[in-house]
Each structure stands twice: as C-alpha cells, then as structure tokens.
Design a protein around this motif. Sequence first.
Motif, PDB file in Angstrom:
ATOM      1  N   LEU A   7       0.832  -1.208   0.000  1.00 40.55           N
ATOM      2  CA  LEU A   7       0.000   0.000   0.000  1.00 40.55           C
ATOM      3  C   LEU A   7       0.867   1.259   0.000  1.00 40.55           C
ATOM      4  O   LEU A   7       0.618   2.208  -0.755  1.00 40.55           O
ATOM      5  CB  LEU A   7      -0.927  -0.024   1.215  1.00 40.55           C
ATOM      6  N   GLY A   8       1.895   1.273   0.849  1.00 38.58           N
ATOM      7  CA  GLY A   8       2.764   2.446   0.928  1.00 38.58           C
ATOM      8  C   GLY A   8       3.514   2.699  -0.367  1.00 38.58           C
ATOM      9  O   GLY A   8       3.652   3.847  -0.809  1.00 38.58           O
ATOM     10  N   ALA A   9       4.014   1.615  -1.000  1.00 41.44           N
ATOM     11  CA  ALA A   9       4.768   1.761  -2.242  1.00 41.44           C
ATOM     12  C   ALA A   9       3.862   2.231  -3.374  1.00 41.44           C
ATOM     13  O   ALA A   9       4.255   3.061  -4.198  1.00 41.44           O
ATOM     14  CB  ALA A   9       5.428   0.439  -2.608  1.00 41.44           C
ATOM     15  N   ARG A  10       2.637   1.731  -3.405  1.00 38.53           N
ATOM     16  CA  ARG A  10       1.700   2.145  -4.449  1.00 38.53           C
ATOM     17  C   ARG A  10       1.346   3.629  -4.297  1.00 38.53           C
ATOM     18  O   ARG A  10       1.270   4.379  -5.275  1.00 38.53           O
ATOM     19  CB  ARG A  10       0.435   1.290  -4.382  1.00 38.53           C
ATOM     20  N   PHE A  11       1.138   4.047  -3.044  1.00 34.14           N
ATOM     21  CA  PHE A  11       0.800   5.459  -2.806  1.00 34.14           C
ATOM     22  C   PHE A  11       1.973   6.362  -3.190  1.00 34.14           C
ATOM     23  O   PHE A  11       1.768   7.415  -3.813  1.00 34.14           O
ATOM     24  CB  PHE A  11       0.433   5.659  -1.334  1.00 34.14           C
ATOM     25  N   VAL A  41      -5.359   7.966 -11.266  1.00 34.66           N
ATOM     26  CA  VAL A  41      -6.653   7.771 -10.609  1.00 34.66           C
ATOM     27  C   VAL A  41      -6.831   6.306 -10.227  1.00 34.66           C
ATOM     28  O   VAL A  41      -7.291   5.987  -9.120  1.00 34.66           O
ATOM     29  CB  VAL A  41      -7.798   8.244 -11.531  1.00 34.66           C
ATOM     30  N   LYS A  42      -6.446   5.422 -11.120  1.00 35.58           N
ATOM     31  CA  LYS A  42      -6.576   3.985 -10.850  1.00 35.58           C
ATOM     32  C   LYS A  42      -5.736   3.575  -9.650  1.00 35.58           C
ATOM     33  O   LYS A  42      -6.206   2.845  -8.767  1.00 35.58           O
ATOM     34  CB  LYS A  42      -6.156   3.198 -12.089  1.00 35.58           C
ATOM     35  N   LEU A  48      -7.153   3.699  -1.922  1.00 31.97           N
ATOM     36  CA  LEU A  48      -8.309   4.060  -1.098  1.00 31.97           C
ATOM     37  C   LEU A  48      -9.123   2.824  -0.728  1.00 31.97           C
ATOM     38  O   LEU A  48      -9.613   2.706   0.403  1.00 31.97           O
ATOM     39  CB  LEU A  48      -9.174   5.060  -1.867  1.00 31.97           C
ATOM     40  N   GLU A  49      -9.256   1.878  -1.679  1.00 31.60           N
ATOM     41  CA  GLU A  49      -9.993   0.654  -1.401  1.00 31.60           C
ATOM     42  C   GLU A  49      -9.309  -0.163  -0.309  1.00 31.60           C
ATOM     43  O   GLU A  49      -9.984  -0.703   0.590  1.00 31.60           O
ATOM     44  CB  GLU A  49     -10.111  -0.170  -2.688  1.00 31.60           C
ATOM     45  N   GLN A  50      -7.984  -0.229  -0.345  1.00 30.17           N
ATOM     46  CA  GLN A  50      -7.246  -0.971   0.690  1.00 30.17           C
ATOM     47  C   GLN A  50      -7.359  -0.291   2.051  1.00 30.17           C
ATOM     48  O   GLN A  50      -7.491  -0.954   3.083  1.00 30.17           O
ATOM     49  CB  GLN A  50      -5.782  -1.100   0.275  1.00 30.17           C
ATOM     50  N   VAL A  51      -7.319   1.054   2.064  1.00 33.25           N
ATOM     51  CA  VAL A  51      -7.463   1.780   3.328  1.00 33.25           C
ATOM     52  C   VAL A  51      -8.836   1.537   3.935  1.00 33.25           C
ATOM     53  O   VAL A  51      -8.975   1.356   5.157  1.00 33.25           O
ATOM     54  CB  VAL A  51      -7.217   3.290   3.098  1.00 33.25           C
ATOM     55  N   SER A  55      -9.990  -0.241   7.496  1.00 34.61           N
ATOM     56  CA  SER A  55     -10.598   0.711   8.449  1.00 34.61           C
ATOM     57  C   SER A  55      -9.503   1.433   9.217  1.00 34.61           C
ATOM     58  O   SER A  55      -9.490   1.479  10.455  1.00 34.61           O
ATOM     59  CB  SER A  55     -11.547  -0.020   9.409  1.00 34.61           C
ATOM     60  N   LEU A  56      -8.597   2.019   8.460  1.00 32.81           N
ATOM     61  CA  LEU A  56      -7.366   2.549   9.034  1.00 32.81           C
ATOM     62  C   LEU A  56      -7.605   3.751   9.925  1.00 32.81           C
ATOM     63  O   LEU A  56      -7.015   3.862  11.009  1.00 32.81           O
ATOM     64  CB  LEU A  56      -6.395   2.913   7.901  1.00 32.81           C
TER      65      LEU A  56
END
Length: 336
Positions: A7-11, A41-42, A48-51, A55-56
């Motif tokens: 998630l962090g690397a993608r962001f 956007v993708k 956003l879906e992973q976050v 329920s971060l």
Amino acid sequence: MQNDISLGARFTRAQQQLKALNTSTLASNSTEYQTKVSEIVKQLEICLEQVDKLSLFSSNETTEDYSTGELKLLLIHAYLGEVIQKQQGSRVQVLEQARSHYSKFLTLCKELEISEANPREPRDAGATRMQKIERYKQMRTMEQEIRQLEEHLAQETDMEQVEREHAVKLIKLKIYQVEDDENLLASELEMARQMEQMKERDTREPAKPDTSWRLDEHSVKLDPRTNQPMALPVFNDKGQPMRPFVLTGRGSERQEIRDRVFRPGWALPTMSVDEYLQQEKERGNIISGGGKEPESKQVDEDDYEALDAETMKQREWDDFKDDNPRGWGNRGGNRG
C-alpha cells in the motif's frame, strides 16, 4: 504483478506520478496526458480501497496513534480530488467527484485534529485582503520548509523524526490548498450546471426561425409540429414578392405604410425653423427682453474738473494707442 505492491509503495508511486504530471508540458486534452491521469486515478483508487478495507482511520484516534507511513495515506482523497479535475467528460460529474474527495479529506483532518478551525470571514474588504495575504505567506513558508525537509530526507534514509515532520507539514499545506480550491470548484460547478441546463433546454425545444426582420412577419403561419411555414410567404429572402397581396388596415395605417415605402433616402425635416424656435422658446432656451442700451454719460460743460478728467482720459488712451499699434501683439505683427 501490480497486486503484489504494498500500500505504501503504491501510494508513493502515485504521488510521484502526480508531481511529474503537474510539471508536464503535455496538452491536457492529449491522449498521452489523459492516459497518465487515468493511471494515477486507478492507483489512488486501489490505495483508497485498501485503506477502507483496513478501516485505518478512526475519529476516536489522533495523529499520535498513527505511524508516519499511515499519516501520508490521509492525502489519498486530496490527491484524488486534484487529479480527477484533470479528466475529460461531463464537467459537472468531474467537479462533483472532486468536491466529494476534498470534503472527505477535510473531514478526516478535522477528526484527527490536524486542521485548525477556519477563522470567521471578516466583513471589511481590507481585513479580508490582509487575511488572504497572511494565508499566502504561511503557504509559501510551509512550501519552503517542505523543500528543506525533502533535501534532508534525500541525504539520509534513517530520519524518522524528519520524515514525520515532513508528512505533517505536507498534510497541513494540502489543507490550505484544498480549502482555496474548494471555493473555486463551487463557483465553477454552478456555472457548469447552468451550461448543461441550457444545452438540455436547447435540445428539448428546437429553435424557432427568426421572422422579426420580415415585413410580412404576421402573414407567415408556422406549423406547430414542424415550426415550418404552412403557406408561401409574401416575400422571399431577397424581399421580392412571391404572391399577390393587399395592404389592409385603417386608412391612416395604409398611408403610413405607403409613406415608409415611397420616401427619399435621406432624413427629411420634421418642422419649420419658426416651429423649432417657438419650441425652444417654450423650453426656456431662448432669452427674450432686455431693454434699451445704456446711453453714454454726458459731461456737464460747466463742470471744469470733469472736463479736465475726460480730457486726460482721452490723452492717455491716445498715448496707449501710439505705444501699442493695432496688431502689435499678434504673431504676424511681430515678424520683421
């Protein structure tokens, strides 16, 4: 392969791509530019879906309860609102999506007590201007501090405190930018909705042909179903008669129509000179009356002092005319 990215690397990748896009020289309507927008956007939507699945973020926690990497993920909504505005398509839908992400970003920051309460907008124009100037200075100072922190992070990798300070300042700067951008989006969205309503109205109601310029406007009856003339008009587009016609109406109207047709090509007077002067006199623009001109004062022949004074006055006038010939003060009189 992309699903294996954390998630962090993608962001971080999406963040870098957006930064490069903002400095790109590509035309915003080009295919390459729009492809990059869609890719960003993708990536952000996957983040956003992973976050949401994790329920971060919770309103019961503060920034101290989150790691630096988790704090950065607060910017997903802000970045989505920014990049979605670059998409093409229905402008109303684009702006509504962008405002929705901006609103969620500001709500999260408020729940985590990152954003400060907005000061009340002053009524005085001068105070409003000073408030905007002060806000602008704060944003410029914050941008400079962020650049300095990024330089430190580029030199060393093990700097948790510096990285956290950089993340917090980046979020606070984004809050300022989103608040300013949200006001502009509201105005643009209102105009975009009006434009769409006008287009829908034009589509539903076909435009009726303009016949106000025609002399036979009232003789052209339109079919309500097709908005086309039901009969042959009296005149064609060049003003030539297409069928016989009769001037109708009262005698005065008929004569007025004849006078408009058979008249000179220049403007004719509408009143005589005497009528004009009488009209101006009634308006008070002509001053009449006055009386006799004052007679010159006669000097008594027995008043020797008055006679001497008049003689001296005449002599002085003669001397003045001798010293100042006629035309002496004109430019032509000074030429030798």
